[in-house]
Design a protein around this motif. Structure first.
Motif, PDB file in Angstrom:
ATOM      1  N   PRO A   1       0.822  -1.211   0.000  1.00 10.35           N
ATOM      2  CA  PRO A   1       0.000   0.000   0.000  1.00 10.35           C
ATOM      3  C   PRO A   1       0.860   1.267   0.000  1.00 10.35           C
ATOM      4  O   PRO A   1       1.875   1.327   0.696  1.00 10.35           O
ATOM      5  CB  PRO A   1      -0.791  -0.110   1.310  1.00 10.35           C
ATOM      6  N   GLY A   2       0.442   2.229  -0.793  1.00 12.74           N
ATOM      7  CA  GLY A   2       1.136   3.515  -0.825  1.00 12.74           C
ATOM      8  C   GLY A   2       2.351   3.547  -1.741  1.00 12.74           C
ATOM      9  O   GLY A   2       2.981   4.593  -1.892  1.00 12.74           O
ATOM     10  N   SER A   3       2.696   2.426  -2.374  1.00 14.34           N
ATOM     11  CA  SER A   3       3.880   2.426  -3.243  1.00 14.34           C
ATOM     12  C   SER A   3       3.488   2.827  -4.670  1.00 14.34           C
ATOM     13  O   SER A   3       3.835   2.172  -5.640  1.00 14.34           O
ATOM     14  CB  SER A   3       4.576   1.063  -3.211  1.00 14.34           C
ATOM     15  N   ASP A   4       2.752   3.936  -4.742  1.00 17.78           N
ATOM     16  CA  ASP A   4       2.266   4.433  -6.028  1.00 17.78           C
ATOM     17  C   ASP A   4       3.152   5.580  -6.526  1.00 17.78           C
ATOM     18  O   ASP A   4       4.235   5.798  -5.991  1.00 17.78           O
ATOM     19  CB  ASP A   4       0.799   4.865  -5.893  1.00 17.78           C
ATOM     20  N   ALA A   5       2.654   6.294  -7.516  1.00 18.17           N
ATOM     21  CA  ALA A   5       3.459   7.342  -8.153  1.00 18.17           C
ATOM     22  C   ALA A   5       3.873   8.457  -7.174  1.00 18.17           C
ATOM     23  O   ALA A   5       4.854   9.158  -7.414  1.00 18.17           O
ATOM     24  CB  ALA A   5       2.691   7.919  -9.337  1.00 18.17           C
TER      25      ALA A   5
END
Ligand code: HEC
Length: 151
Positions: free
Chosen positions: A82-86
């Motif tokens: 979770p949260g490992s986005d752009a």
């Protein structure tokens, strides 16, 4: 202990005991999954070249690479924390991965299943049997990239 050594030990201590911050974990996750896919691509590309006849078919080599892809396919999913986005770093992962987790999981499962089947059929060394399963596996890459990876 010399002065220099003491200083080095102190500095080392600082590094070891620095807490890992949340966004650092996310950056690591991005690096991790990109590395997994780099390994997948490293093997999949020459396999594709053998399928297309651009490279001579070597059954033992094809089998080895198919086994590596099947193994790596099981390692990719855990990198999408979770949260490992752009916002967390340099990634081509689309936000939809976290908005549609079931669809993403199902596409990952298709990939695992197809690549396991490919590794299994590769043992026979029969290009005619391998070809359609390779195509099926390649489709699972494309399907997921189309839905979940920025181009
Ligand atoms: C379930 C989804 C999914 C499947 C299946 C999948 N990929 Fe990917 N792939 C991604 C996503 C998402 C990224 C972007 C990762 C990032 O930048 O954080 C990616 C990135 C890559 C990259 C670039 C890695 C880098 O250096 O940044 C390669 C190469 C790649 N995939 C090859 C493949 C191949 C070949 C297959 C099939 C054999 C495959 N992928 C199957 C989702 C998938």
């Amino acid at each position: 202990m010399t002065m220099k050594k003491t200083l080095a030990a102190l500095l080392l201590g600082t590094i070891v005991f620095t807490p890992v911050f949340a966004d650092e974990a996310q950056e690591k996750a991005i690096e991790y999954r990109q590395s997994v896919f780099t390994v997948v691509g490293w093997h999949f590309k020459p396999m594709g070249a053998m399928i297309k006849g651009e490279k001579p078919f070597n059954a033992a080599e094809f089998q080895r690479m198919a086994e590596n892809v099947a193994f790596m396919s099981k390692l990719a999913a855990e990198g999408f924390i979770p949260g490992s986005d752009a916002k967390a770093g340099d990634t081509e992962a689309k936000d939809d991965i976290w908005k549609k987790p079931d669809e993403f999981k199902s596409k990952m499962a298709d990939f695992e299943k197809a690549s396991a089947e490919l590794a299994s059929v590769a043992k026979g060394g029969d290009m005619n049997a391998i070809k359609p399963v390779f195509g099926k596996t390649a489709e699972t890459c494309k399907a997921c990239h189309k839905a979940f990876r920025k181009d």
